[in-house]
Design an enzyme around this catalytic site. Structure first.
Site, PDB file in Angstrom:
ATOM      1  N   TYR A   1     130.439  -0.668  94.087  1.00 16.23           N
ATOM      2  CA  TYR A   1     131.185  -1.933  94.101  1.00 16.23           C
ATOM      3  C   TYR A   1     130.437  -3.031  93.364  1.00 16.23           C
ATOM      4  O   TYR A   1     129.265  -2.876  93.003  1.00 16.23           O
ATOM      5  CB  TYR A   1     131.469  -2.365  95.544  1.00 16.23           C
ATOM      6  CG  TYR A   1     130.270  -2.955  96.264  1.00 16.23           C
ATOM      7  CD1 TYR A   1     129.255  -2.147  96.759  1.00 16.23           C
ATOM      8  CD2 TYR A   1     130.150  -4.332  96.435  1.00 16.23           C
ATOM      9  CE1 TYR A   1     128.162  -2.694  97.415  1.00 16.23           C
ATOM     10  CE2 TYR A   1     129.055  -4.892  97.095  1.00 16.23           C
ATOM     11  CZ  TYR A   1     128.075  -4.065  97.580  1.00 16.23           C
ATOM     12  OH  TYR A   1     126.986  -4.600  98.217  1.00 16.23           O
TER      13      TYR A   1
ATOM     14  N   LYS B   1     124.693   0.234  93.401  1.00 13.07           N
ATOM     15  CA  LYS B   1     125.387  -0.683  94.315  1.00 13.07           C
ATOM     16  C   LYS B   1     126.465   0.112  95.055  1.00 13.07           C
ATOM     17  O   LYS B   1     127.655   0.038  94.754  1.00 13.07           O
ATOM     18  CB  LYS B   1     125.962  -1.889  93.562  1.00 13.07           C
ATOM     19  CG  LYS B   1     126.206  -3.088  94.460  1.00 13.07           C
ATOM     20  CD  LYS B   1     126.326  -4.364  93.647  1.00 13.07           C
ATOM     21  CE  LYS B   1     126.795  -5.562  94.438  1.00 13.07           C
ATOM     22  NZ  LYS B   1     125.979  -5.948  95.569  1.00 13.07           N
TER      23      LYS B   1
ATOM     24  N   GLU C   1     113.737  -6.351  99.235  1.00 13.78           N
ATOM     25  CA  GLU C   1     114.760  -7.378  98.986  1.00 13.78           C
ATOM     26  C   GLU C   1     115.408  -7.740 100.310  1.00 13.78           C
ATOM     27  O   GLU C   1     115.044  -7.200 101.355  1.00 13.78           O
ATOM     28  CB  GLU C   1     115.798  -6.868  97.981  1.00 13.78           C
ATOM     29  CG  GLU C   1     116.566  -5.657  98.477  1.00 13.78           C
ATOM     30  CD  GLU C   1     117.553  -5.080  97.465  1.00 13.78           C
ATOM     31  OE1 GLU C   1     118.080  -5.841  96.631  1.00 13.78           O
ATOM     32  OE2 GLU C   1     117.804  -3.870  97.529  1.00 13.78           O
TER      33      GLU C   1
ATOM     34  N   LEU D   1     118.185  -3.610  94.380  1.00  8.16           N
ATOM     35  CA  LEU D   1     119.324  -3.798  93.495  1.00  8.16           C
ATOM     36  C   LEU D   1     118.871  -4.750  92.392  1.00  8.16           C
ATOM     37  O   LEU D   1     118.255  -5.785  92.672  1.00  8.16           O
ATOM     38  CB  LEU D   1     120.496  -4.429  94.263  1.00  8.16           C
ATOM     39  CG  LEU D   1     121.749  -4.588  93.413  1.00  8.16           C
ATOM     40  CD1 LEU D   1     122.429  -3.240  93.195  1.00  8.16           C
ATOM     41  CD2 LEU D   1     122.715  -5.563  94.049  1.00  8.16           C
TER      42      LEU D   1
HETATM   43  N1  PDD Z   1     125.217  -8.402  97.250  1.00  3.12           N
HETATM   44  N2  PDD Z   1     120.330  -7.168  96.844  1.00  3.12           N
HETATM   45  C1  PDD Z   1     121.300  -6.715  97.647  1.00  3.12           C
HETATM   46  C2  PDD Z   1     120.983  -5.678  98.643  1.00  3.12           C
HETATM   47  C3  PDD Z   1     122.604  -7.238  97.535  1.00  3.12           C
HETATM   48  O1  PDD Z   1     123.575  -6.769  98.328  1.00  3.12           O
HETATM   49  C4  PDD Z   1     122.868  -8.263  96.584  1.00  3.12           C
HETATM   50  C5  PDD Z   1     124.219  -8.872  96.417  1.00  3.12           C
HETATM   51  C6  PDD Z   1     121.805  -8.712  95.779  1.00  3.12           C
HETATM   52  C7  PDD Z   1     121.988  -9.772  94.734  1.00  3.12           C
HETATM   53  O2  PDD Z   1     122.621  -9.266  93.589  1.00  3.12           O
HETATM   54  P1  PDD Z   1     123.510 -10.188  92.642  1.00  3.12           P
HETATM   55  O3  PDD Z   1     122.667 -11.322  92.228  1.00  3.12           O
HETATM   56  O4  PDD Z   1     123.852  -9.318  91.495  1.00  3.12           O
HETATM   57  O5  PDD Z   1     124.707 -10.629  93.447  1.00  3.12           O
HETATM   58  C8  PDD Z   1     120.551  -8.127  95.928  1.00  3.12           C
HETATM   59  C9  PDD Z   1     126.600  -8.801  97.178  1.00  3.12           C
HETATM   60  C10 PDD Z   1     126.851 -10.203  96.839  1.00  3.12           C
HETATM   61  C11 PDD Z   1     127.316  -8.310  98.422  1.00  3.12           C
HETATM   62  O6  PDD Z   1     127.064  -7.171  98.795  1.00  3.12           O
HETATM   63  O7  PDD Z   1     128.148  -9.022  98.984  1.00  3.12           O
END
Ligand code: PDD
Length: 279
Positions: free
Chosen positions: A33, A147, A179, A203
């Site tokens: 996703y 993801k 993270e 991620l």
């Molecule tokens: N998640 N690390 C994890 C585990 C995450 O789920 C996310 C973002 C990030 C940040 O990635 P980005 O900057 O590309 O949004 C890092 C999304 C927003 C979610 O699962 O809702």
């Protein structure tokens, strides 16, 4: 204005959007996703999100159902139909519907889902005050760069954070900070911005990349390397970044004050640069 769903090529009101109980996303979490948000109504960094979606899909043996230009049109169409001032676009790709058997089905058509919901910008007061976090053992699998919709450890971690009355849970694996449950984690010490390197344990955040670029433009030393729990605890500043989180200072971790207990100056500078970059 209303939330919009999209299933396999068709837009509809979100409450009408459904998929089969035999969808492998539902049965096995066999899918990937992305979450994209808008600034001033315009979806932000769509190309970077699509590139990561393609990487995630490829890593689990799925191909992208649409070329990028079509994705751009679909995202724009979803946002237009929803009509919110700011929107949050969720895109999910699963291996589709098949009788329950772990191995890939011989034939299946990926299920493509998109939802568009209203995004409420985070109040400035929250960023000004900073948030609290807890640390938890990173019990996730070894491919956190994908993801994947398999988010159970993240779900449990975020619930722990909620029960602790804090914003985020920061994962720690063998004494090293990976993270957050929904964000990347950056640490500032002696003027150096340090964060976990890209790889299988985190991620590769779209926001993380942007923030590191901004830091480099600000001529701040940036280190992408293992950051220990000790360093996190003794950091001058800690902040989170992510699509929904943006740049968010952390002022307390596991009940202990970070730095001065107030959002730090470098976080403030990067937060300002970030705001300029997104608008
Ligand atoms: N998640 N690390 C994890 C585990 C995450 O789920 C996310 C973002 C990030 C940040 O990635 P980005 O900057 O590309 O949004 C890092 C999304 C927003 C979610 O699962 O809702």
């Amino acid at each position: 204005m209303s939330a919009i769903g999209f299933v396999n090529g068709t837009f509809m009101p979100l409450e009408q959007a459904t998929v089969s109980v035999e969808d492998r996303g539902y049965q096995f979490g066999d899918g990937v996703y992305e979450v994209i948000r808008t600034y001033r109504g315009v979806p932000f960094q769509v190309e970077a999100h699509l590139a990561r979606l393609a990487r995630s899909a490829q890593a689990i043996g799925l191909s992208m159902p649409y070329p990028n230009r079509e994705w751009h049109d679909l995202v724009a169409e979803g946002l237009k139909r929803a009509g919110f001032a700011e929107g949050k676009v969720y895109i999910q790709l699963t291996r589709g519907v098949a009788p329950r058997e772990q191995a890939f089905p011989d034939e299946s058509r990926p299920t493509v889902v998109m939802t568009v919901r209203e995004l409420q910008p985070r109040p400035q007061a929250v960023c000004d005050a900073g948030v609290e976090a807890i640390t938890l053992d990173d019990i996730r699998w070894g491919r956190c760069d994908i993801k994947s919709v398999n988010l159970l450890p993240n779900v449990l971690a975020r619930q722990r954070a909620k029960e602790a009355g804090v914003f985020e849970a920061i994962f720690v694996l063998d004494g090293v900070v990976t993270e957050g449950s929904i964000s990347n984690v950056l640490v500032v010490r002696h003027g150096i911005v340090a964060t976990a390197p890209e790889g299988a344990r985190i991620l590769s955040g779209v926001t993380r990349s942007l923030v590191l670029d901004l830091a480099r433009k600000e001529r701040l030393p940036v280190e992408e390397r293992a950051v220990s729990l000790e360093e996190l605890r003794h950091a001058d500043e800690v902040f989170l970044c992510g699509t929904t989180v943006e740049v968010l200072p952390v002022v307390r971790i596991d009940g202990r004050v970070v730095g001065t207990g107030k959002p730090g100056p470098l976080t403030g500078r990067l937060s300002e640069r970030f705001k300029q970059a997104v608008t």
